[in-house]
Design an enzyme around this catalytic site. Structure first.
Site, PDB file in Angstrom:
ATOM      1  CG  HIS A 116      21.289 -31.453 -12.162  1.00 38.94           C
ATOM      2  ND1 HIS A 116      21.210 -31.830 -10.851  1.00 38.94           N
ATOM      3  CD2 HIS A 116      20.019 -31.405 -12.619  1.00 38.94           C
ATOM      4  CE1 HIS A 116      19.939 -32.018 -10.525  1.00 38.94           C
ATOM      5  NE2 HIS A 116      19.196 -31.769 -11.581  1.00 38.94           N
ATOM      6  CB  SER A 140      15.820 -30.791 -16.114  1.00 39.04           C
ATOM      7  OG  SER A 140      14.525 -31.258 -16.229  1.00 39.04           O
ATOM      8  CG  ASP A 174      12.695 -25.090  -5.278  1.00 37.76           C
ATOM      9  OD1 ASP A 174      12.789 -25.046  -6.514  1.00 37.76           O
ATOM     10  OD2 ASP A 174      13.527 -25.670  -4.545  1.00 37.76           O
TER      11      ASP A 174
HETATM   12  P1  NAI Z   1       7.433 -30.112  -3.902  1.00 34.30           P
HETATM   13  O1  NAI Z   1       6.231 -30.665  -4.601  1.00 34.30           O
HETATM   14  O2  NAI Z   1       7.960 -30.863  -2.732  1.00 34.30           O
HETATM   15  O3  NAI Z   1       7.130 -28.622  -3.409  1.00 34.30           O
HETATM   16  C1  NAI Z   1       6.688 -27.620  -4.310  1.00 34.30           C
HETATM   17  C2  NAI Z   1       6.404 -26.331  -3.570  1.00 34.30           C
HETATM   18  O4  NAI Z   1       5.195 -26.468  -2.808  1.00 34.30           O
HETATM   19  C3  NAI Z   1       7.479 -25.916  -2.554  1.00 34.30           C
HETATM   20  O5  NAI Z   1       7.715 -24.541  -2.677  1.00 34.30           O
HETATM   21  C4  NAI Z   1       6.864 -26.225  -1.202  1.00 34.30           C
HETATM   22  O6  NAI Z   1       7.326 -25.333  -0.200  1.00 34.30           O
HETATM   23  C5  NAI Z   1       5.403 -25.985  -1.495  1.00 34.30           C
HETATM   24  N1  NAI Z   1       4.528 -26.721  -0.589  1.00 34.30           N
HETATM   25  C6  NAI Z   1       4.528 -28.056  -0.371  1.00 34.30           C
HETATM   26  N2  NAI Z   1       3.585 -28.367   0.534  1.00 34.30           N
HETATM   27  C7  NAI Z   1       2.994 -27.197   0.905  1.00 34.30           C
HETATM   28  C8  NAI Z   1       1.931 -26.844   1.795  1.00 34.30           C
HETATM   29  N3  NAI Z   1       1.317 -27.769   2.538  1.00 34.30           N
HETATM   30  N4  NAI Z   1       1.574 -25.569   1.892  1.00 34.30           N
HETATM   31  C9  NAI Z   1       2.214 -24.613   1.172  1.00 34.30           C
HETATM   32  N5  NAI Z   1       3.212 -24.871   0.301  1.00 34.30           N
HETATM   33  C10 NAI Z   1       3.591 -26.148   0.187  1.00 34.30           C
HETATM   34  O7  NAI Z   1       8.613 -29.879  -4.941  1.00 34.30           O
HETATM   35  P2  NAI Z   1       8.991 -30.708  -6.262  1.00 34.30           P
HETATM   36  O8  NAI Z   1       8.150 -30.253  -7.393  1.00 34.30           O
HETATM   37  O9  NAI Z   1       9.004 -32.162  -5.935  1.00 34.30           O
HETATM   38  O10 NAI Z   1      10.496 -30.209  -6.517  1.00 34.30           O
HETATM   39  C11 NAI Z   1      11.545 -30.649  -5.657  1.00 34.30           C
HETATM   40  C12 NAI Z   1      12.853 -29.995  -6.014  1.00 34.30           C
HETATM   41  O11 NAI Z   1      13.324 -30.475  -7.248  1.00 34.30           O
HETATM   42  C13 NAI Z   1      12.886 -28.483  -6.129  1.00 34.30           C
HETATM   43  O12 NAI Z   1      13.875 -28.020  -5.242  1.00 34.30           O
HETATM   44  C14 NAI Z   1      13.291 -28.192  -7.570  1.00 34.30           C
HETATM   45  O13 NAI Z   1      14.100 -27.042  -7.725  1.00 34.30           O
HETATM   46  C15 NAI Z   1      14.072 -29.445  -7.881  1.00 34.30           C
HETATM   47  N6  NAI Z   1      14.165 -29.724  -9.315  1.00 34.30           N
HETATM   48  C16 NAI Z   1      15.352 -29.481  -9.941  1.00 34.30           C
HETATM   49  C17 NAI Z   1      15.498 -29.763 -11.287  1.00 34.30           C
HETATM   50  C18 NAI Z   1      16.797 -29.477 -11.990  1.00 34.30           C
HETATM   51  O14 NAI Z   1      16.955 -29.907 -13.124  1.00 34.30           O
HETATM   52  N7  NAI Z   1      17.724 -28.774 -11.395  1.00 34.30           N
HETATM   53  C19 NAI Z   1      14.409 -30.346 -12.070  1.00 34.30           C
HETATM   54  C20 NAI Z   1      13.184 -30.506 -11.315  1.00 34.30           C
HETATM   55  C21 NAI Z   1      13.087 -30.229  -9.971  1.00 34.30           C
END
Ligand code: NAI
Length: 349
Positions: A116, A140, A174
């Site tokens: 991961h 994932s 992201d």
């Molecule tokens: P999130 O829903 O918090 O945000 C998604 C995107 O929306 C971000 O780019 C954020 O800047 C943007 N955003 C949020 N509110 C906004 C607004 N008011 N105006 C404009 N843009 C806005 O993210 P989520 O889906 O909960 O993911 C969280 C993290 O989980 C990420 O860093 C992702 O890489 C990570 N992740 C990692 C996995 C892995 O296996 N390595 C699997 C799934 C997620």
């Protein structure tokens, strides 16, 4: 509890090194976990240390990996991570991609056989800081139904995109391709609350609001999110010859086995496509225009992707990072890991 970034870093280092990770790999991992908490991505920060420490201690992560590289063309690089810690592999992969894109215009770097790698925006941001544009995708573990299906098939397969501007602002998009993370459902259970409709389905594939009846998560925007998570699986799994879809290893099933995951970085050097300065100015102009919009009812302002993370980081750097008390208790305690995660079902209940 509030904690400084320096203290958080050194507490995480102690656990990872205590579990057996090399100092070099522990430094990279700690740096990225602290970055995630600083940006407010608490789901992928210090809260995960206990899990990583357990997997390292149980030998499910190779602490002495021999990385191997094959370069079939000037812009394509494949890195075999030998099932080392994903953070180190994804970071090296992006550093290589940056170097290749600077010289050749485009870089496509596939990383295979890794664990991961956390919040993948960290890696795309590295490229944007160098004036480049980047995409990253990774696999994932399967916990999401395909659109119209009943059985978990895909992971929460995230997508990140980052681009620079003329004034230092970076667009950093992201996201997971699921409506919500599994952690949010556990949170509702612990509070005795129902979940909103649209987050998850039960074992028949029917929408459920009962957090205990959840059998799988739902893709964002129905068939569109389903298509995106499939794209991620194809690009970062099948294209690298790795297990795909429901064959991707589980995060929690057997912590002594290697995960064999894949990730793909794609980096563009704007100089090879247009006048770089004009492009960077366009980016700044576009962000200004978005921010000048009159906010809709209920909104204070229009933000660009990544802006919320920067705002949070600036506050946390002044006031300390908010970390859950239970996570701090573990980090400050003597136990290297709490033996909490092994052989759980895919949702680590
Ligand atoms: P999130 O829903 O918090 O945000 C998604 C995107 O929306 C971000 O780019 C954020 O800047 C943007 N955003 C949020 N509110 C906004 C607004 N008011 N105006 C404009 N843009 C806005 O993210 P989520 O889906 O909960 O993911 C969280 C993290 O989980 C990420 O860093 C992702 O890489 C990570 N992740 C990692 C996995 C892995 O296996 N390595 C699997 C799934 C997620």
């Amino acid at each position: 509890m509030k904690v400084s970034k320096e203290e958080l870093y050194s507490l995480i280092m102690k656990k990872l090194e205590g579990a057996g990770l090399s100092s070099e790999h522990a430094k990279t991992t700690s740096e990225i976990l602290v970055w995630s908490d600083l940006k407010g991505i608490h789901s992928h920060g210090a809260v995960r240390v206990d899990y990583y420490a357990e997997r390292i201690a149980k030998k499910g992560i190779n602490v002495t990996p021999q990385f191997q590289y094959t370069s079939p063309s000037s812009s394509v690089l494949i890195m075999d991570g030998d099932n080392g810690i994903g953070f180190e592999i994804a970071k090296i992969g992006m550093e290589k991609a940056i170097e290749i894109a600077k010289n050749h215009g485009v870089a496509v770097v596939g990383m295979k056989r890794m664990s991961h790698s956390g919040a993948i925006g960290y890696y795309t941001e590295l490229a944007a800081k160098e004036g480049l544009l980047a995409l990253s995708f990774c696999q994932s573990d399967p916990m999401v139904v395909p659109y119209g299906g009943t059985e978990p098939y895909y992971g929460t397969n995230p997508i990140s995109f980052a681009a620079p501007s003329a004034d230092g602002r970076i667009v950093l998009f992201d996201m997971a391709t699921t409506v919500q993370a599994w952690g949010k459902i556990l949170d509702r259970r612990s509070k005795g609350l129902d979940i909103p409709e649209g987050w998850a389905v039960d074992k028949n594939g029917s929408p459920t609001t009962d957090p205990y009846a959840v059998n799988a998560l739902l893709p964002i925007a129905g068939p569109k999110g389903y298509g995106l998570m499939m794209m991620v699986d194809i690009l970062s799994g099948m294209l690298l010859g790795l297990p795909f879809g429901k064959h991707v290893s589980s995060m929690y099933h057997d912590l002594s086995s290697n995960r064999e995951l894949g990730q793909m970085h794609i980096v563009f050097n704007p100089e090879f496509f247009t006048d770089k300065d004009v492009f960077l100015k366009m980016m700044s102009q576009s962000l200004d225009e978005l921010k000048q919009q009159t906010p809709a009812p209920g909104f204070e302002e229009v933000q660009y992707p990544g802006e919320g993370g920067i705002n949070r980081m600036n506050i946390y750097l002044k006031e300390g990072i908010d970390i859950a008390d239970s996570v701090m208790d573990y980090l400050k305690g003597k136990t290297i890991h709490q033996n909490k995660y092994d052989n759980k079902n895919r949702f680590a209940e």
